[in-house]
Design a protein around this motif. Structure first.
Motif, PDB file in Angstrom:
ATOM      1  N   TYR A 164       0.838  -1.187   0.000  1.00  0.00           N
ATOM      2  CA  TYR A 164       0.000   0.000   0.000  1.00  0.00           C
ATOM      3  C   TYR A 164       0.877   1.241   0.000  1.00  0.00           C
ATOM      4  CZ  TYR A 164       0.794  -0.742   5.011  1.00  0.00           C
ATOM      5  OH  TYR A 164       1.365  -0.980   6.227  1.00  0.00           O
ATOM      6  N   ARG A 165       0.262   2.352  -0.429  1.00  0.00           N
ATOM      7  CA  ARG A 165       0.996   3.610  -0.503  1.00  0.00           C
ATOM      8  C   ARG A 165       0.008   4.771  -0.576  1.00  0.00           C
ATOM      9  NH1 ARG A 165       2.586   4.279  -6.822  1.00  0.00           N
ATOM     10  NH2 ARG A 165       0.648   3.463  -7.632  1.00  0.00           N
ATOM     11  N   PHE A 166       0.482   5.936  -0.210  1.00  0.00           N
ATOM     12  CA  PHE A 166      -0.248   7.179  -0.409  1.00  0.00           C
ATOM     13  C   PHE A 166       0.326   7.807  -1.679  1.00  0.00           C
ATOM     14  CE2 PHE A 166      -0.674   6.560   4.152  1.00  0.00           C
ATOM     15  CZ  PHE A 166      -2.019   6.828   4.341  1.00  0.00           C
ATOM     16  N   VAL A 167      -0.542   8.190  -2.606  1.00  0.00           N
ATOM     17  CA  VAL A 167      -0.119   8.790  -3.869  1.00  0.00           C
ATOM     18  C   VAL A 167      -0.650  10.219  -3.896  1.00  0.00           C
ATOM     19  CG1 VAL A 167      -0.251   8.648  -6.384  1.00  0.00           C
ATOM     20  CG2 VAL A 167      -0.222   6.543  -5.022  1.00  0.00           C
ATOM     21  N   PHE A 168       0.250  11.184  -4.016  1.00  0.00           N
ATOM     22  CA  PHE A 168      -0.132  12.594  -3.988  1.00  0.00           C
ATOM     23  C   PHE A 168      -0.356  13.121  -5.402  1.00  0.00           C
ATOM     24  CE2 PHE A 168       2.238  11.710  -0.131  1.00  0.00           C
ATOM     25  CZ  PHE A 168       1.261  12.006   0.797  1.00  0.00           C
ATOM     26  N   GLY A 169      -1.214  12.440  -6.109  1.00  0.00           N
ATOM     27  CA  GLY A 169      -1.587  12.816  -7.467  1.00  0.00           C
ATOM     28  C   GLY A 169      -2.990  12.304  -7.735  1.00  0.00           C
ATOM     29  N   ARG A 170      -3.452  12.484  -8.956  1.00  0.00           N
ATOM     30  CA  ARG A 170      -4.822  12.097  -9.297  1.00  0.00           C
ATOM     31  C   ARG A 170      -4.912  10.703  -9.895  1.00  0.00           C
ATOM     32  NH1 ARG A 170      -8.766  16.254 -10.335  1.00  0.00           N
ATOM     33  NH2 ARG A 170      -8.119  18.109  -9.238  1.00  0.00           N
ATOM     34  N   LYS A 171      -3.777  10.126 -10.292  1.00  0.00           N
ATOM     35  CA  LYS A 171      -3.778   8.813 -10.932  1.00  0.00           C
ATOM     36  C   LYS A 171      -2.832   7.873 -10.200  1.00  0.00           C
ATOM     37  CE  LYS A 171      -4.720  10.629 -15.527  1.00  0.00           C
ATOM     38  NZ  LYS A 171      -4.253  10.716 -16.898  1.00  0.00           N
ATOM     39  N   LEU A 172      -3.174   6.583 -10.225  1.00  0.00           N
ATOM     40  CA  LEU A 172      -2.327   5.586  -9.587  1.00  0.00           C
ATOM     41  C   LEU A 172      -1.081   5.289 -10.414  1.00  0.00           C
ATOM     42  CD1 LEU A 172      -4.956   3.025  -8.269  1.00  0.00           C
ATOM     43  CD2 LEU A 172      -3.751   4.804  -6.997  1.00  0.00           C
ATOM     44  N   TYR A 173      -1.236   5.333 -11.738  1.00  0.00           N
ATOM     45  CA  TYR A 173      -0.133   4.980 -12.639  1.00  0.00           C
ATOM     46  C   TYR A 173       0.037   6.035 -13.721  1.00  0.00           C
ATOM     47  CZ  TYR A 173      -0.945   0.405 -10.547  1.00  0.00           C
ATOM     48  OH  TYR A 173      -1.109  -0.611  -9.659  1.00  0.00           O
ATOM     49  N   GLY A 174       1.202   6.036 -14.358  1.00  0.00           N
ATOM     50  CA  GLY A 174       1.446   6.887 -15.503  1.00  0.00           C
ATOM     51  C   GLY A 174       1.739   8.334 -15.181  1.00  0.00           C
ATOM     52  N   GLN A 175       1.961   8.616 -13.944  1.00  0.00           N
ATOM     53  CA  GLN A 175       2.190   9.995 -13.528  1.00  0.00           C
ATOM     54  C   GLN A 175       3.274   9.955 -12.453  1.00  0.00           C
ATOM     55  OE1 GLN A 175      -1.506  12.054 -12.769  1.00  0.00           O
ATOM     56  NE2 GLN A 175      -0.673  12.890 -10.895  1.00  0.00           N
ATOM     57  N   ARG A 176       4.222  10.829 -12.526  1.00  0.00           N
ATOM     58  CA  ARG A 176       5.302  10.843 -11.536  1.00  0.00           C
ATOM     59  C   ARG A 176       4.889  11.719 -10.362  1.00  0.00           C
ATOM     60  NH1 ARG A 176       9.457   7.667 -12.250  1.00  0.00           N
ATOM     61  NH2 ARG A 176      10.929   9.114 -11.346  1.00  0.00           N
ATOM     62  N   SER A 177       4.098  11.151  -9.467  1.00  0.00           N
ATOM     63  CA  SER A 177       3.619  11.889  -8.295  1.00  0.00           C
ATOM     64  C   SER A 177       4.414  11.468  -7.071  1.00  0.00           C
ATOM     65  CB  SER A 177       2.144  11.577  -8.047  1.00  0.00           C
ATOM     66  OG  SER A 177       1.371  11.953  -9.133  1.00  0.00           O
TER      67      SER A 177
ATOM     68  N   LEU B 212      -4.618   9.989  -2.948  1.00  0.00           N
ATOM     69  CA  LEU B 212      -5.112   8.610  -2.966  1.00  0.00           C
ATOM     70  C   LEU B 212      -4.370   7.715  -1.980  1.00  0.00           C
ATOM     71  CD1 LEU B 212      -5.158   8.180  -6.850  1.00  0.00           C
ATOM     72  CD2 LEU B 212      -7.137   8.623  -5.387  1.00  0.00           C
ATOM     73  N   PHE B 213      -5.090   6.717  -1.496  1.00  0.00           N
ATOM     74  CA  PHE B 213      -4.480   5.605  -0.766  1.00  0.00           C
ATOM     75  C   PHE B 213      -4.659   4.404  -1.677  1.00  0.00           C
ATOM     76  CE2 PHE B 213      -4.845   1.999   2.261  1.00  0.00           C
ATOM     77  CZ  PHE B 213      -3.583   2.078   2.829  1.00  0.00           C
ATOM     78  N   HIS B 214      -3.552   3.836  -2.140  1.00  0.00           N
ATOM     79  CA  HIS B 214      -3.564   2.708  -3.067  1.00  0.00           C
ATOM     80  C   HIS B 214      -3.245   1.446  -2.266  1.00  0.00           C
ATOM     81  CE1 HIS B 214      -1.599   0.789  -6.877  1.00  0.00           C
ATOM     82  NE2 HIS B 214      -2.826   0.349  -6.697  1.00  0.00           N
TER      83      HIS B 214
ATOM     84  N   ILE C 186      -8.869  10.514  -0.680  1.00  0.00           N
ATOM     85  CA  ILE C 186      -8.752  11.259   0.568  1.00  0.00           C
ATOM     86  C   ILE C 186      -8.838  12.736   0.205  1.00  0.00           C
ATOM     87  CG2 ILE C 186      -7.282  11.763   2.558  1.00  0.00           C
ATOM     88  CD1 ILE C 186      -5.933   8.996   1.996  1.00  0.00           C
ATOM     89  N   THR C 187      -9.883  13.398   0.692  1.00  0.00           N
ATOM     90  CA  THR C 187     -10.116  14.794   0.343  1.00  0.00           C
ATOM     91  C   THR C 187     -10.126  15.659   1.598  1.00  0.00           C
ATOM     92  OG1 THR C 187     -11.461  14.108  -1.534  1.00  0.00           O
ATOM     93  CG2 THR C 187     -11.705  16.384  -0.809  1.00  0.00           C
ATOM     94  N   ILE C 188      -9.348  16.705   1.573  1.00  0.00           N
ATOM     95  CA  ILE C 188      -9.350  17.654   2.678  1.00  0.00           C
ATOM     96  C   ILE C 188     -10.554  18.567   2.475  1.00  0.00           C
ATOM     97  CG2 ILE C 188      -8.110  19.530   3.804  1.00  0.00           C
ATOM     98  CD1 ILE C 188      -5.527  18.072   2.877  1.00  0.00           C
ATOM     99  N   MET C 189     -11.419  18.599   3.480  1.00  0.00           N
ATOM    100  CA  MET C 189     -12.648  19.386   3.377  1.00  0.00           C
ATOM    101  C   MET C 189     -12.354  20.855   3.646  1.00  0.00           C
ATOM    102  SD  MET C 189     -15.126  16.591   5.169  1.00  0.00           S
ATOM    103  CE  MET C 189     -16.681  17.231   4.589  1.00  0.00           C
ATOM    104  N   LYS C 190     -13.264  21.717   3.251  1.00  0.00           N
ATOM    105  CA  LYS C 190     -13.072  23.170   3.351  1.00  0.00           C
ATOM    106  C   LYS C 190     -12.967  23.672   4.787  1.00  0.00           C
ATOM    107  CE  LYS C 190     -15.389  24.209  -0.965  1.00  0.00           C
ATOM    108  NZ  LYS C 190     -16.512  24.842  -1.609  1.00  0.00           N
TER     109      LYS C 190
END
Length: 150
Positions: A51-64, A88-90, A101-105
């Motif tokens: 498992y991992r936390f991904v600080f981007g919008r996609k799990l793959y194909g993006q260097r986040s 994301l939590f993958h 995972i969304t930070i609320m206002k």
């Protein structure tokens, strides 16, 4: 000290299944958040998965940037990282379970007295990660046997 309010849900199920939590960003670590996720979504029995936390919008194909299981950064406090509005939590890379995972206002201004620095504010729906098909089959077999006796 105010906390941050976060909504977590399985990707694609944000209205049926979600949790809203308050986090003390100076106390809670990514490891604490990970354990919360594993427990609340009934994945703890399957801790051997990656498992991992991904600080981007996609799990793959993006260097986040990411924080992976057993990595040093799992011990970092959540407040020590500049978080995007949503990440994301993958979990279980073969099945590719993704939790948004969304930070609320509105920041949370209440007391967060949990040792982990995380308290649950709202829980909606139950997540069934690995349905137990054997139980369903057993129930069907019992019903069929009862119908045959009649």
């Amino acid at each position: 000290m105010s906390g941050i309010q976060i909504k977590i849900y399985p990707a694609g199920q944000g209205r049926q299944i979600y949790r809203v939590i308050a986090v003390n960003p100076k106390k809670a670590t990514f490891e604490d958040l990970c354990y919360y996720l594993l427990y609340t979504f009934d994945l703890y029995d399957y801790m051997f998965h990656m498992y991992r936390f991904v600080f981007g919008r996609k799990l793959y194909g993006q260097r986040s940037p990411e924080i992976e299981r057993n990595g040093r950064d799992m011990k970092r406090t959540i407040g020590s990282v500049v978080l995007p509005k949503s990440f994301l939590f993958h979990y279980d890379y073969i099945v590719d379970r993704a939790f948004v995972i969304t930070i609320m206002k509105n920041p949370y201004k209440g007391v967060i007295d949990a040792e982990s620095g995380i308290i649950e504010l709202k829980s909606v729906g139950e997540y069934q990660a690995y349905p137990d098909y054997d139980d369903d089959e057993d129930e069907e077999n019992e019903e069929n046997e009862e119908n045959e006796k009649e």
